[in-house]
Design a protein around this motif. Structure first.
Motif, mmCIF file in Angstrom:
data_model
loop_
_atom_site.group_PDB
_atom_site.id
_atom_site.type_symbol
_atom_site.label_atom_id
_atom_site.label_comp_id
_atom_site.label_asym_id
_atom_site.label_seq_id
_atom_site.Cartn_x
_atom_site.Cartn_y
_atom_site.Cartn_z
ATOM 1 N N LEU A 190 0.855 -1.180 0.000
ATOM 2 C CA LEU A 190 0.000 0.000 0.000
ATOM 3 C C LEU A 190 0.895 1.235 0.000
ATOM 4 O O LEU A 190 1.392 1.649 1.037
ATOM 5 N N ASP A 191 1.112 1.798 -1.193
ATOM 6 C CA ASP A 191 1.993 2.965 -1.299
ATOM 7 C C ASP A 191 1.290 4.044 -2.128
ATOM 8 O O ASP A 191 1.661 4.310 -3.267
ATOM 9 N N PRO A 192 0.240 4.657 -1.546
ATOM 10 C CA PRO A 192 -0.533 5.632 -2.321
ATOM 11 C C PRO A 192 0.213 6.949 -2.476
ATOM 12 O O PRO A 192 1.112 7.250 -1.679
ATOM 13 N N PRO A 193 -0.137 7.754 -3.477
ATOM 14 C CA PRO A 193 0.427 9.110 -3.531
ATOM 15 C C PRO A 193 -0.084 9.900 -2.325
ATOM 16 O O PRO A 193 -1.108 9.533 -1.736
ATOM 17 N N SER A 194 0.617 10.963 -1.941
ATOM 18 C CA SER A 194 0.161 11.778 -0.803
ATOM 19 C C SER A 194 -1.234 12.320 -1.064
ATOM 20 O O SER A 194 -2.050 12.447 -0.161
ATOM 21 N N PHE A 195 -1.466 12.632 -2.332
ATOM 22 C CA PHE A 195 -2.762 13.177 -2.694
ATOM 23 C C PHE A 195 -3.137 12.624 -4.056
ATOM 24 O O PHE A 195 -2.304 12.583 -4.950
ATOM 25 N N ALA A 196 -4.384 12.143 -4.184
ATOM 26 C CA ALA A 196 -4.801 11.588 -5.474
ATOM 27 C C ALA A 196 -6.257 11.954 -5.721
ATOM 28 O O ALA A 196 -7.057 11.978 -4.801
#
Length: 396
Positions: free
Chosen positions: A299-305
């Motif tokens: 689980l490595d999401p962008p800081s904001f998406a």
């Protein structure tokens, strides 16, 4: 020429600069509107005493960066060359490695010049400029790099248009043009890299240690789900480590061809892996409905998406994302929770994990913790620079 301007700063900023804090924060100045990008500031405390020399380069909360605390040191080619040569020396082990040929050679304020990064890709150098201010020193910095290394070619990314987006360009600077994809190595695996194809090159170098750990200790005989998978780098390492199957999920259409390519340059049959172009939030719902469960979830999401249906901010929504993840992770499985959001630290990140498990009525242990690898040098006086936080969480 870059002219030097005498300017007084507020006492709090003056004290920070004397300690060596590298960023020039907006609120440390009374008057900043008249400051030109690239101007060199001779910074003085309210009593007029010299505290440091910096440059104007607007980036987020900062209006520039400290360069030196020596009043008589000129900011010229030899200044940049010394900084770059020192940084290169710091990475000597990386240059000597035959199984890793892609790494960071200059990491902004960690190496003494905020707003500038330089990455190495098997003989090619990629310079990223994070403000017009630092870009105005381009000729000096190029000369400093050329005096410190031999190279095949130099590319650049301009990351400073008014909205903080990348400026579209061919990106070639000098030397020879690369043949793309350029195949580089990381811990013995291959990556296909494009230095001339938009803001991203195909891999995030800061996750090197994490990828190696996934391959060497967490993949054998496991089913692995890689969310927000980008070009599938984690999936490649999991497959190379003996995962029975990897599933890569990303909303971007290009993720399918890019991930397929990364598998292929490693001799892994992409047909035997699942590569799904889908909004990750929709995929979680789908997986829950189908009662899917994985041994390992990355689980490595962008800081904001932002997608058509969802807006995600890691500082607000990470806990809920983890709850969705826990629901599709096998008992005694592992969640690799990662964030590159610089606005909170590891301590706060751990509270997200704690709350998600508590709300899910599950127990857990943290088995591994990672921050940036050693080539991403940081300044202890600028915590935001050490942005990466990764936890290997074992579910009970």
């Amino acid at each position: 020429m870059h002219k030097e301007i005498d300017i007084k700063v507020k006492d709090a900023l003056a004290q920070d600069l004397q300690k060596g804090v590298p960023i020039l924060l907006k609120d440390g100045f009374d008057e900043i509107d008249s400051l030109q990008e690239g101007a060199i500031l001779k910074l003085r405390n309210p009593a007029g005493k010299f505290v440091g020399k910096g440059y104007v380069g607007k980036q987020n909360k900062g209006i520039g960066w400290l360069l030196t605390k020596n009043e008589s040191e000129p900011i010229d080619t030899s200044f940049f060359q010394k900084k770059i040569a020192t940084a290169i020396q710091h990475r000597a082990d990386y240059f000597d490695s035959s199984d890793t040929t892609a790494f960071r050679v200059f990491n902004g304020e960690g190496d003494g010049i905020g707003g500038l990064t330089i990455d190495y890709f098997d003989g090619f150098y990629l310079i990223s400029w994070y403000s017009e201010g630092i870009y105005s020193f381009k000729e000096m910095i190029l000369a400093g790099l050329e005096a410190s290394v031999t190279y095949k070619g130099i590319y650049e990314k301009k990351r400073f248009d008014t909205k903080g987006q990348y400026l579209e360009d061919d990106d070639f600077v000098k030397g020879e043009r690369g043949e793309f994809p350029l195949i580089v190595k990381e811990s013995g695996q291959n990556f296909a890299i494009y230095l001339n194809d938009g803001a991203m090159v195909g891999v995030f170098l800061d996750q090197r240690d994490v990828r190696k750990k996934i391959r060497d200790a967490y993949s054998k005989g496991k089913t692995v789900l890689n969310t927000f998978s980008y070009t599938g780098a984690f999936s490649v390492f999991a497959a190379a480590g003996g995962a029975t199957k990897t599933t890569s999920v990303d909303l971007a259409k290009r993720s399918l061809s890019k991930t397929t390519e990364q598998f292929e340059v490693n001799g892994i049959d992409a047909e035997k892996q699942d590569i799904i172009v889908m909004d990750v939030f929709d995929y979680f719902k789908y997986a829950k409905r189908k009662e899917l469960a994985f041994d390992v979830v990355i689980l490595d999401p962008p800081s904001f998406a932002r997608s058509k249906k969802y807006t995600f901010s890691s500082s607000k929504d990470y806990t809920n994302l983890l709850k969705d993840t826990i629901a599709i992770t096998e008992k005694n499985g592992v969640i690799i929770a990662s964030t590159n959001n610089a606005t909170f630290g590891m301590k706060k990140f751990k509270t997200f994990v704690e709350k998600a498990f508590k709300d899910s009525n599950r127990k857990y242990t943290i088995e591994e913790e990672f921050s940036l690898p050693s080539d991403f040098k940081t300044s202890p006086l600028f915590k935001e620079g050490n942005y990466l936080k990764v936890l290997f969480v074992r579910t009970k």
